[in-house]
Design a protein around this motif. Structure first.
Motif, short mmCIF file in Angstrom:
data_model
loop_
_atom_site.label_atom_id
_atom_site.label_comp_id
_atom_site.label_asym_id
_atom_site.label_seq_id
_atom_site.Cartn_x
_atom_site.Cartn_y
_atom_site.Cartn_z
N THR A 117 -1.17 -3.72 -11.85
CA THR A 117 -1.56 -4.13 -10.51
C THR A 117 -0.48 -4.85 -9.62
N GLU A 157 1.80 6.79 -6.98
CA GLU A 157 0.48 7.39 -7.70
C GLU A 157 0.74 8.47 -8.58
N VAL A 185 0.84 -1.04 -0.03
CA VAL A 185 -0.02 0.00 -0.11
C VAL A 185 0.86 1.27 0.01
N ALA A 229 -3.56 -0.53 -17.04
CA ALA A 229 -3.80 -0.67 -15.50
C ALA A 229 -2.21 -1.48 -14.97
N ARG A 269 -0.68 8.78 -12.56
CA ARG A 269 -1.49 9.68 -13.13
C ARG A 269 -0.80 10.39 -14.43
N VAL A 306 2.58 1.73 -3.49
CA VAL A 306 1.67 1.99 -4.57
C VAL A 306 1.29 3.64 -4.14
N SER A 307 1.04 3.80 -3.01
CA SER A 307 0.79 5.67 -2.70
C SER A 307 1.89 6.40 -3.30
N VAL A 325 -3.92 3.28 -14.40
CA VAL A 325 -4.50 2.91 -13.20
C VAL A 325 -3.84 2.07 -12.30
N LEU A 326 -3.06 2.51 -11.22
CA LEU A 326 -2.05 1.44 -10.17
C LEU A 326 -2.75 1.16 -9.12
N GLN A 327 -2.91 -0.09 -8.93
CA GLN A 327 -3.67 -0.46 -7.61
C GLN A 327 -3.10 -1.70 -7.23
N ALA A 328 -3.74 -2.23 -5.86
CA ALA A 328 -2.90 -3.34 -5.04
C ALA A 328 -4.30 -4.26 -4.91
N ASP A 329 -3.86 -5.48 -5.00
CA ASP A 329 -4.65 -6.74 -4.83
C ASP A 329 -3.89 -7.55 -3.65
#
Length: 986
Positions: free
Chosen positions: A715, A666, A659, A713, A670, A662-663, A675-679
């Motif tokens: 991930t 970000e 987390v 994206a 942008r 990813v933050s 799209v940058l996301q965490a699973d």
């Protein structure tokens, strides 16, 4: 003759005589009968020990038993004699006359021991009863013993003279009665003795002798009569031995038990006689049936003889068909050598028909080169000699030669040889194959002889079986011995070498395939030989071994040269890596100064620089950072190769770790519209690893994914097992993908997917190489799966989630304690002591700190810094990772131990390739070059009230407490270095 043979095959039961002997009993039944005999005897003996000696029974009961014995003895005698006259077996005449006479004596005993005399006024005497009992029992036991051993009659197989047996029984019976009536009766019962009736041992012994005799005959195993007879003898013997011998009075328990056992023995023998009578009648009935069947068979014999000729004719036709269907060449010749019979195989093999061959001389079919020899062998066979296999060459009708091998015999009628018969087999192809095999063997032998390698073979006793000339020359030159077939190792090799060769022989004979290298001193120089050992395996196992010896001196010398060259190259590479690692300070320090002063000038506090000059400074700063990142990557890679990169283990929550990363990235996502996301899983356990290095890898992978993805994206996925232990950390993108042939090349230093990728996206190609090396250092693995045009997935395989087997460095741990609680009120400006040996770096850092509105004290050495810290007591100390006079770890330790400086937070300023000092006590670590944002983040976390209000020339607003500073990632495929701040643990 044919009819008789046919009859013997079709009606075997009609001509056989009925069996007159009892069929053998199975071993199980024999053991069962023996168990019965032993069990009965043991049971009776056991019961005798429990019989009470006192008490008397009713005399009337005894009279009934005695009368029953008399009647049963008469019946047994009659049955035995009837059985004797049915089969004329002398055992039955002994038993029959013995029981008839015993019946008379039993009647006398019954009369004298009953109450009949008591009613007439005569007292019944125990002595009289005992002697009348004994005379009957001794008489019967004597006859049964004589019947078992055949002592009174002719030898076995002679005719039985029953009148002599009758006369003997009559004489003995009368003699016993007269002797008892006239002679005085001696004392028979002695109550005070150990055995009150010792005379009872005589009949017990005789009954036992009779039982042993019948047991020795062995027929009790299969003959029911003899089994029951032996059982009766056992009952009688035990009755006398264990019961009657202990009786002291008429009608006491032992007296009654002995009489009952006598009656039981009679019944057992009666059962045997009845079984024997039944068996006799059954056999007679079987004999009658067999006789009737034989008569019926004789009635059919005429018909059978008529059918025999047809059977014989059919047999001859079958024989002819069999001979014609045989593949072998079958023929017969008369004494003159003319062919009288051939089968169809002759026609196919030679091309003639039977009409052409019939009457033809055999000699005309033989090739001239073997004709005389074959005819001479045929003549010898006709004269009665034994001849081994004959090899003949026949000429076919079309002129071909057929090679045949076979045997010849002569046909004899009424003792006279009338023809020769032979069976030959076409071995033309076999002979050709044998010639080819011989030629092949010759070629192999020539190949073995002409090779320069030594070749030899041994048997299971280590004896030489075969060898080539190279082996002979080598052994003769080495040990001055000429080898011979059959030699042992001691006869071939030198005394010091015998055990060595015996050992490799034994290993090969155990089924091992291996090679060994041996050095010998030959012709003034050391030569190396590689010997290959191979077992010879056949159906019965290993029967020997084959050895191949080759001079490999040149090869080993070349291998040694290659090894030395490799070691030299590796040493040079290590020296290069060591040089680069050692040059880190000298290479980066000037760049850090350039970047630092460029940052200061870009603030343009006095406004002396115009827009164009500020643009130049921006370009200087960007290129400086790019060059520093490149140097950092090269030095990181060199440090890994030199083995100087350590691992600092700490507990890491990978879910929060993902987390945070990813933050942090970000902003870059942008900018690229990605799209940058965490699973993340619902729950993940804490793992122990080097969080800083793992974060460096993850930032590099995510940066690469963002750089090569335009839209789409990215991930970051964390996978765990059933127990919640993290197993994989994957970065998936929807970018351009990588071609299959380049998947492994991308992990090589300075390599990318292809040249167009480098031109389009930039980068040095070191990031993935460093990332994989770091993963391997942590005990993990990094691999990739990709499809061109679809995207790529980089996966860090964590294994069991632990890194306990990798080298570690102390992470410190006193930072939190040293930091202490910040003061609520700052009465004076926050004072920072800068300990830095490099003048440019010290000036740049001091300028940046003053720009934040703080006081600055400067020290160029570790000793000066310690003195100034004790005197001025600053609020914060920045300590360079390398100092010229005192090691930075020692300075940090002295600061933490001194009571004046113990509570002062210390921030380490280190080069990107240097790990935090392992002494402990630092509050934070900042990687050079240092930006104002880095200091702002550190001060916000250590002393939130130390910073003054925001000033216009400071730049960006200070991040909130606990937030990580923004990382500059000018090159997304390389590890971020500039401005990276880590926790005390790495």
């Amino acid at each position: 003759m044919a009819g008789e043979e046919f009859l013997s095959e079709t009606e075997p039961a009609l001509t056989a005589e009925p069996a007159l002997t009892t069929e053998p009993t199975a071993p199980g039944a024999s053991r069962h009968r023996a168990a019965i005999l032993v069990g009965v005897a043991a049971a009776l003996l056991a019961v005798s020990a429990a019989v009470p000696p006192d008490g008397l029974s009713d005399p009337t009961w005894h009279l009934a038993v005695a009368v029953s014995s008399v009647v049963l003895a008469g019946v047994l005698g009659a049955l035995a004699l009837a059985r004797f006259y049915a089969r004329r077996q002398r055992i039955f005449v002994y038993i029959g006359t013995g029981f008839l006479a015993t019946g008379i004596l039993d009647a006398v005993h019954a009369f004298l021991s009953s109450e009949l005399l008591g009613g007439a006024g005569v007292a019944v005497s125990t002595e009289v009863s005992a002697w009348t009992w004994l005379q009957a029992r001794v008489f019967l036991s004597l006859f049964l013993a004589l019947s078992a051993f055949g002592a009174l009659d002719e030898e076995e197989g002679q005719q039985v003279r029953e009148l002599r047996v009758y006369g003997l029984a009559l004489f003995l019976t009368a003699g016993v009665l007269v002797a008892f009536g006239l002679a005085p009766t001696p004392l028979a019962v002695r109550p005070d003795w150990l055995l009150p009736r010792p005379a009872e041992l005589v009949p017990a012994l005789l009954f036992g002798v009779a039982a042993v005799g019948y047991l020795r005959r062995g027929l009790w195993r299969s003959d029911p009569f003899e089994f029951w007879l032996v059982l009766g003898l056992v009952l009688a013997s035990v009755g006398h031995l264990a019961y009657m011998s202990r009786s002291v009075a008429l009608h006491d328990p032992f007296f009654d038990a002995g009489h009952l056992l006598k009656l039981a023995s009679y019944l057992a023998i009666g059962c045997g006689l009845l079984a024997s009578m039944y068996d006799t009648f059954r056999r007679e009935e079987e004999a009658l049936r067999v006789g009737a069947a034989a008569n019926e068979a004789l009635a059919r014999e005429v018909q059978v003889r008529r059918e025999a000729e047809a059977v014989l004719q059919s047999s001859e036709e079958r024989l002819q068909g069999f001979l014609d269907s045989a593949h072998d060449l079958i023929q017969s010749t008369d004494p003159d050598g003319r062919i009288v019979y051939v089968n169809r195989a002759w026609e196919h093999a030679l091309g003639y028909d039977r009409a052409e061959l019939h009457g033809l001389q055999l000699a005309s079919l033989l090739h001239p080169r073997c004709r005389r020899r074959v005819l001479r062998q045929f003549k010898r066979v006709f004269e009665g000699e034994e001849v081994d296999e004959i090899l003949a060459e026949f000429i076919t009708k079309d002129g071909r030669i057929v090679v045949c091998a076979g045997r010849v015999s002569r046909h004899i009628v009424d003792g006279v040889a009338v023809a020769t018969q032979s069976i030959f087999r076409d071995v033309t192809a076999q002979r050709a194959a044998e010639r080819e095999l011989a030629a092949s063997r010759a070629n192999v032998q020539a190949l073995i002889e002409n090779t320069g390698d030594m070749i030899w073979s041994i048997d299971t006793r280590h004896r030489l079986v075969s060898f080539n000339s190279a082996f002979a020359l080598a052994t003769e030159a080495r040990w001055e011995r000429e080898p011979r077939v059959g030699d042992s190792p001691a006869e071939v090799f030198g005394r010091d070498d015998v055990d060595w060769y015996a050992e490799i022989y034994e290993r090969a004979l155990r089924g091992k395939r291996f090679s060994v290298v041996r050095e010998d001193f030959l012709a003034g120089q050391t030569r190396a030989w590689e010997i290959f050992c191979n077992p010879v395996n056949e159906g019965a196992g290993t029967t020997g071994a084959v050895m191949f010896g080759r001079d490999v001196t040149s090869r080993l010398e070349a291998e040694e040269a290659i090894r030395q060259a490799k070691e030299e190259a590796e040493a040079a590479n290590r020296a290069k890596s060591q040089f680069l690692a050692n040059m880190s300070h000298e290479l980066r320090t000037p760049l850090n100064s350039v970047i630092g002063f460029a940052n200061i000038l870009l603030k343009n506090k006095k406004g002396h620089l115009d827009e164009k000059e500020l643009g130049y400074l921006d370009r200087v700063l960007a290129n400086g950072r790019h060059l520093l990142a490149l140097i950092n990557e090269v030095l990181d890679l060199a440090k890994i190769e030199a083995g100087r990169m350590d691992v600092v283990l700490e507990d890491v929550d990978l879910a929060a770790f993902v987390v945070e990363t990813v933050s942090q990235l970000e902003g870059q996502a942008r900018e690229r519209n990605v799209v940058l996301q965490a699973d993340l899983p619902a729950e993940a356990r804490i793992v122990r690893t080097d969080g800083a290095k793992l974060k460096q890898v993850l930032i590099n992978l995510v940066g690469n994914a963002l750089k090569f993805s335009e839209g789409g994206a990215v991930t970051v996925a964390l996978a765990v097992d059933e127990a919640g232990v993290p197993t994989e950390l994957a970065v998936r993108d929807t970018g351009i993908g990588i071609s299959p042939e380049r998947l492994e090349a991308i992990f090589e230093a300075f390599a990318q997917a292809d040249q167009s990728t480098s031109r389009r996206f930039g980068g040095t190609g070191l990031g993935l190489a460093i990332s994989r090396s770091i993963c391997q250092l942590l005990g993990y693995d990094l691999d990739v799966a990709s499809t061109v045009g679809v995207g790529s997935t980089f996966t860090i395989r964590l294994g069991d989630g632990a890194a306990s087997d990798v080298p570690t460095a102390s992470s410190g741990g006193a930072g939190a304690e040293l930091a202490g609680e910040p003061e609520a009120q700052v009465e004076r400006p926050y004072r920072v002591l800068v300990i830095e040996d490099h003048g440019d770096d010290r000036a740049s850092l001091a300028t940046t700190i003053r720009g934040l509105g703080l006081d600055v004290l400067e020290a160029a050495t570790g000793a000066a810094g310690l003195d100034l810290a004790h005197q001025a007591r600053p609020d914060l100390i920045t300590l360079a990772g390398m100092l010229p006079d005192i090691a930075s770890g020692s300075v940090l330790r002295q600061l933490s131990e001194h009571p004046v400086t113990r509570a002062i937070p210390v921030v380490l300023t280190v080069e990107p390739s240097l790990d935090p000092i392992g002494a402990g006590g630092q509050a934070a670590v900042i990687v050079k070059p240092i930006h104002a944002e880095d200091l702002t983040g550190v001060l916000s976390s250590i002393a939130p009230g130390a910073l003054p209000a925001r000033r216009g020339d400071v730049g960006a607003e200070a991040p909130p407490p606990g937030a990580s500073p923004q990382v500059d990632t000018a090159e997304a495929d390389v590890a971020p270095t500039g401005g990276q701040m880590t926790s005390p643990g790495g």
